[in-house]
Write a protein that holds these residues in place. Structure first.
Motif, PDB file in Angstrom:
ATOM      1  N   UNK A 151      40.944   0.522  -1.758  1.00  0.00           N
ATOM      2  CA  UNK A 151      40.994   0.069  -0.458  1.00  0.00           C
ATOM      3  C   UNK A 151      40.439   1.250   0.155  1.00  0.00           C
ATOM      4  N   UNK A 152      40.103   2.713   0.414  1.00  0.00           N
ATOM      5  CA  UNK A 152      39.631   3.467   0.947  1.00  0.00           C
ATOM      6  C   UNK A 152      38.138   3.216   0.956  1.00  0.00           C
ATOM      7  N   UNK A 153      37.487   2.834   2.439  1.00  0.00           N
ATOM      8  CA  UNK A 153      35.989   2.514   2.564  1.00  0.00           C
ATOM      9  C   UNK A 153      35.600   3.979   3.195  1.00  0.00           C
ATOM     10  N   UNK A 154      34.146   3.949   3.113  1.00  0.00           N
ATOM     11  CA  UNK A 154      33.395   5.239   3.417  1.00  0.00           C
ATOM     12  C   UNK A 154      31.789   4.585   4.366  1.00  0.00           C
ATOM     13  N   UNK A 155      32.473   4.614   5.662  1.00  0.00           N
ATOM     14  CA  UNK A 155      31.043   3.857   6.311  1.00  0.00           C
ATOM     15  C   UNK A 155      30.353   4.808   6.175  1.00  0.00           C
ATOM     16  N   UNK A 156      29.236   3.732   6.655  1.00  0.00           N
ATOM     17  CA  UNK A 156      27.783   3.758   6.475  1.00  0.00           C
ATOM     18  C   UNK A 156      27.615   4.973   7.948  1.00  0.00           C
ATOM     19  N   UNK A 157      27.469   6.634   7.180  1.00  0.00           N
ATOM     20  CA  UNK A 157      26.932   7.521   7.852  1.00  0.00           C
ATOM     21  C   UNK A 157      25.800   7.883   8.014  1.00  0.00           C
ATOM     22  N   UNK A 158      25.149   7.972   6.541  1.00  0.00           N
ATOM     23  CA  UNK A 158      23.642   8.349   6.978  1.00  0.00           C
ATOM     24  C   UNK A 158      22.602   7.305   6.705  1.00  0.00           C
ATOM     25  N   UNK A 159      21.446   7.852   7.231  1.00  0.00           N
ATOM     26  CA  UNK A 159      20.191   6.478   7.526  1.00  0.00           C
ATOM     27  C   UNK A 159      20.021   6.168   6.187  1.00  0.00           C
ATOM     28  N   UNK A 160      19.736   5.131   6.168  1.00  0.00           N
ATOM     29  CA  UNK A 160      19.507   4.336   5.085  1.00  0.00           C
ATOM     30  C   UNK A 160      18.212   5.264   4.494  1.00  0.00           C
ATOM     31  N   UNK A 161      18.347   5.230   3.259  1.00  0.00           N
ATOM     32  CA  UNK A 161      16.851   5.789   2.425  1.00  0.00           C
ATOM     33  C   UNK A 161      16.045   4.510   2.952  1.00  0.00           C
ATOM     34  N   UNK A 162      14.278   5.959   2.871  1.00  0.00           N
ATOM     35  CA  UNK A 162      13.408   5.878   3.085  1.00  0.00           C
ATOM     36  C   UNK A 162      12.518   5.064   1.530  1.00  0.00           C
ATOM     37  N   UNK A 163      12.320   4.061   1.867  1.00  0.00           N
ATOM     38  CA  UNK A 163      11.319   3.240   0.367  1.00  0.00           C
ATOM     39  C   UNK A 163      10.565   4.821   0.120  1.00  0.00           C
TER      40      UNK A 163
ATOM     41  N   UNK B 197       8.763  -4.087  -4.871  1.00  0.00           N
ATOM     42  CA  UNK B 197       9.348  -4.129  -3.044  1.00  0.00           C
ATOM     43  C   UNK B 197       8.985  -3.406  -2.303  1.00  0.00           C
ATOM     44  N   UNK B 198       8.241  -4.178  -1.639  1.00  0.00           N
ATOM     45  CA  UNK B 198       7.310  -3.055  -0.523  1.00  0.00           C
ATOM     46  C   UNK B 198       7.774  -2.709   0.270  1.00  0.00           C
ATOM     47  N   UNK B 199       9.432  -3.645   0.738  1.00  0.00           N
ATOM     48  CA  UNK B 199       9.530  -2.815   1.652  1.00  0.00           C
ATOM     49  C   UNK B 199      11.334  -3.641   1.965  1.00  0.00           C
ATOM     50  N   UNK B 200      11.797  -3.011   2.834  1.00  0.00           N
ATOM     51  CA  UNK B 200      13.822  -3.772   2.363  1.00  0.00           C
ATOM     52  C   UNK B 200      13.753  -4.356   4.356  1.00  0.00           C
ATOM     53  N   UNK B 201      14.791  -5.153   4.432  1.00  0.00           N
ATOM     54  CA  UNK B 201      15.021  -6.028   5.590  1.00  0.00           C
ATOM     55  C   UNK B 201      14.555  -6.189   6.140  1.00  0.00           C
ATOM     56  N   UNK B 202      14.816  -6.106   7.503  1.00  0.00           N
ATOM     57  CA  UNK B 202      14.552  -7.312   7.965  1.00  0.00           C
ATOM     58  C   UNK B 202      13.727  -7.242  10.189  1.00  0.00           C
TER      59      UNK B 202
ATOM     60  N   UNK C  14       6.977   0.648   2.323  1.00  0.00           N
ATOM     61  CA  UNK C  14       6.015   1.445   1.900  1.00  0.00           C
ATOM     62  C   UNK C  14       5.554   1.750   2.799  1.00  0.00           C
ATOM     63  N   UNK C  15       4.464   2.701   2.185  1.00  0.00           N
ATOM     64  CA  UNK C  15       3.267   3.302   2.792  1.00  0.00           C
ATOM     65  C   UNK C  15       1.752   2.197   1.520  1.00  0.00           C
ATOM     66  N   UNK C  16       1.317   2.345   2.142  1.00  0.00           N
ATOM     67  CA  UNK C  16      -0.161   1.926   1.853  1.00  0.00           C
ATOM     68  C   UNK C  16      -0.358   2.425  -0.240  1.00  0.00           C
ATOM     69  N   UNK C  17      -0.153   3.723  -0.172  1.00  0.00           N
ATOM     70  CA  UNK C  17      -0.744   4.680  -0.972  1.00  0.00           C
ATOM     71  C   UNK C  17       0.679   4.839  -2.168  1.00  0.00           C
ATOM     72  N   UNK C  18       1.922   4.388  -1.739  1.00  0.00           N
ATOM     73  CA  UNK C  18       2.956   4.410  -2.579  1.00  0.00           C
ATOM     74  C   UNK C  18       3.058   2.551  -2.980  1.00  0.00           C
ATOM     75  N   UNK C  19       2.787   1.941  -2.407  1.00  0.00           N
ATOM     76  CA  UNK C  19       2.476   0.491  -3.400  1.00  0.00           C
ATOM     77  C   UNK C  19       1.167   0.855  -4.174  1.00  0.00           C
ATOM     78  N   UNK C  20       0.333   1.112  -3.855  1.00  0.00           N
ATOM     79  CA  UNK C  20      -1.054   1.684  -4.732  1.00  0.00           C
ATOM     80  C   UNK C  20      -0.354   2.247  -5.894  1.00  0.00           C
ATOM     81  N   UNK C  21       0.723   3.740  -6.435  1.00  0.00           N
ATOM     82  CA  UNK C  21       0.767   4.047  -6.989  1.00  0.00           C
ATOM     83  C   UNK C  21       1.910   3.246  -8.199  1.00  0.00           C
ATOM     84  N   UNK C  22       2.740   2.163  -7.258  1.00  0.00           N
ATOM     85  CA  UNK C  22       3.887   1.194  -7.607  1.00  0.00           C
ATOM     86  C   UNK C  22       2.725   0.413  -9.005  1.00  0.00           C
ATOM     87  N   UNK C  23       1.453  -0.205  -7.900  1.00  0.00           N
ATOM     88  CA  UNK C  23       0.833  -1.093  -9.014  1.00  0.00           C
ATOM     89  C   UNK C  23       0.285  -0.077  -9.608  1.00  0.00           C
TER      90      UNK C  23
END
Length: 503
Positions: free
Chosen positions: A181-193, A231-236, A255-264
């Motif tokens: 039942x213990x909850x640890x709320x979001x304290x750190x910023x979300x991870x960047x892609x 997933x080149x981006x998340x959120x809305x 994601x940056x342009x180059x990261x998308x290229x790396x993934x591709x």
């Protein structure tokens, strides 16, 4: 003993078997596929590997066994619930130090809880993530889950696995809910892609698929199969009342342009002949001053790499206009941008596009991203002019104000649009994919439908299947909505081979 000899914790990530709903006539009412590219695992495995975990994919979709696990009365008949794939019970619950399950779809909830119960039976910790578990954690805890991950960016993963393995977490717990039942709320910023490691060729090979959209449409062209995913981006930037994304506290990360290229490039090296781009807010990049140019550079780069792609989850069409979707802005199609996003030259570019429909009448002001019908049709025509060879046109029906007259107007408008599109490209493959409104857990729409008293079914498998209507409207019974799903599915030229076959 040196650190290099210390055994890494062994983590297994479960890909659940497909869920099928068969009626008494043998028709399937659940969208499903055993052959989607495993996009979440493709991202999660390298992220956990970077944290020092030995990660294995246990893909239950890889098999073809079918077993009935339940049934429910629906629409004057019976729906039988089946799992297709390898059997959950054949997994050794003690084979790994910890188990991970991702459950993004409500239709998978019962199957996921069956897996959790089995995997937790010998005392090994089971960590569950995904949209459904985030919104409705209770069933998973009842089944035996140790923790629910509520941070969908990946920032919580390393610490919670340390914790459930009995180690001192390397970072403070954040974005998790424990079975105590213990909850640890979001304290750190979300991870960047940008922090998501590019998957290795070996990981991508294990995650390749042959189907490329939520409707289970299959890549018939062998030159496009197998396919990878990204997933080149998340959120809305929007907050539509039917969507769970605003609950994730992600903002918008890309994601940056180059990261998308790396993934591709990695996907191509792994043998992928095409790539499903699953983001539905890829065009949110246009909100930044240089965003349009960034999108155009990305699409040109994919063509240079030689990776055909599909838009499996749709795009916000309003942002493909000259006004970029801003309020009271110019909704003229941005033809140069549209050509790069949806263009196809026979070998390269957009091989398939899922496109969300609009409504050709009033009372559609709830969602700021929608377009008026005439402007919507103008933009769809511009897309077809680019040469894209196939389209699945998604139509959501069963909204509280829907009635026969309104749906008849919708039917007539879609038939006219299909006729116009076939005149532009007689070889276009177009399928109309009608979905029943799904009150996704944790959304304002779910609250509204439940409070309205219109909801007829609370069974998660039927509720989350999208093909199965589960609510009345103010003017129609849910069975009439089901009839309309079959009726609208008959529009189009059916070249795509829809699954399920409702006609």
């Amino acid at each position: 003993m040196t650190s290099s000899n210390v055994r890494k914790p062994r983590i297994a990530l479960i890909e659940l078997p497909s869920v099928i709903l068969i009626d008494q006539n043998g028709k399937n009412w659940a969208f499903h596929s055993n052959n989607w590219p495993l996009v979440s695992k493709q991202a999660l495995i390298p992220q956990l590997q970077a944290g020092g975990f030995d990660v294995e994919l246990v893909n239950l979709k890889a098999g073809n066994e079918e077993e009935v696990y339940g049934q429910i009365s629906w629409n004057n008949g019976t729906l039988f619930k089946l799992l297709k794939g390898n059997k959950i019970k054949d997994i050794d619950p003690e084979a790994y130090d910890a188990w991970g399950i991702t459950v993004n779809l409500t239709v998978e909830r019962e199957a996921a809880c069956m897996a959790v119960k089995h995997l937790a039976s010998k005392g090994k910790p089971v960590v569950v993530g995904g949209s459904d578990a985030l919104a409705v954690p209770e069933p998973y805890f009842r089944a035996g889950a140790t923790a629910i991950v509520q941070d969908k960016s990946g920032a919580a993963n390393w610490a919670i696995l340390d914790y459930v393995l009995g180690k001192t977490p390397r970072e403070d717990l954040t974005g998790v809910l424990l079975n105590t039942g213990k909850q640890y709320p979001l304290r750190r910023p979300p991870m960047n892609l940008q922090e998501w490691p590019v998957p290795s060729v070996d990981v991508i090979k294990k995650c390749l698929g042959t189907d490329f959209s939520v409707e289970g449409l299959r890549l018939k062209n062998s030159s496009l199969s197998p396919n990878s995913a990204i997933f080149p981006d998340i959120g809305c930037d929007r907050k539509c009342n039917f969507c769970q994304t605003p609950n994730y506290s992600l903002g918008y990360k890309k994601m940056s342009i180059e990261r998308i290229y790396e993934w591709t490039r990695a996907s191509k090296e792994a043998g992928a002949k095409s790539m499903s781009i699953w983001s539905d807010q890829f065009l949110a990049r246009t909100l930044w001053p240089d965003g349009r140019e960034e999108i155009m550079e990305i699409m040109r780069g994919l063509q240079l790499i030689g990776m055909p792609y599909t838009w499996g989850n749709g795009l916000e069409l309003r942002k493909a206009t000259r006004g970029r979707g801003f309020k009271n802005s110019d909704m003229t199609p941005d033809e140069e941008l549209i050509q790069l996003l949806w263009g196809w030259d026979g070998e390269n570019g957009c091989a398939h596009a899922y496109i969300p429909a609009e409504r050709p009448f009033v009372n559609c002001d709830d969602y700021s991203k929608l377009m008026p019908w005439q402007e919507h049709c103008e933009l769809i025509r511009a897309i077809v002019h680019t040469g894209t060879p196939s389209i699945s046109y998604g139509v959501i029906i069963g909204l509280p104000d829907d009635d026969d007259k309104g749906l008849s107007i919708l039917e007539e408008a879609i038939m006219k649009l299909c006729s116009d599109l076939m005149e532009i490209n007689p070889n276009l493959a177009i399928a109309i994919t009608p979905f029943a409104i799904a009150p996704l857990p944790g959304t304002p729409l779910e609250v509204d439908i439940r409070q309205s008293g219109l909801l007829r079914f609370d069974d998660p498998t039927v509720l989350g299947s999208l093909w199965t209507s589960t609510a009345n409207t103010k003017y129609m019974d849910y069975t009439q909505i089901s009839d309309w799903i079959i009726r609208l599915n008959k529009i189009g030229n059916s070249k795509l081979g829809l699954t399920p076959n409702l006609t």
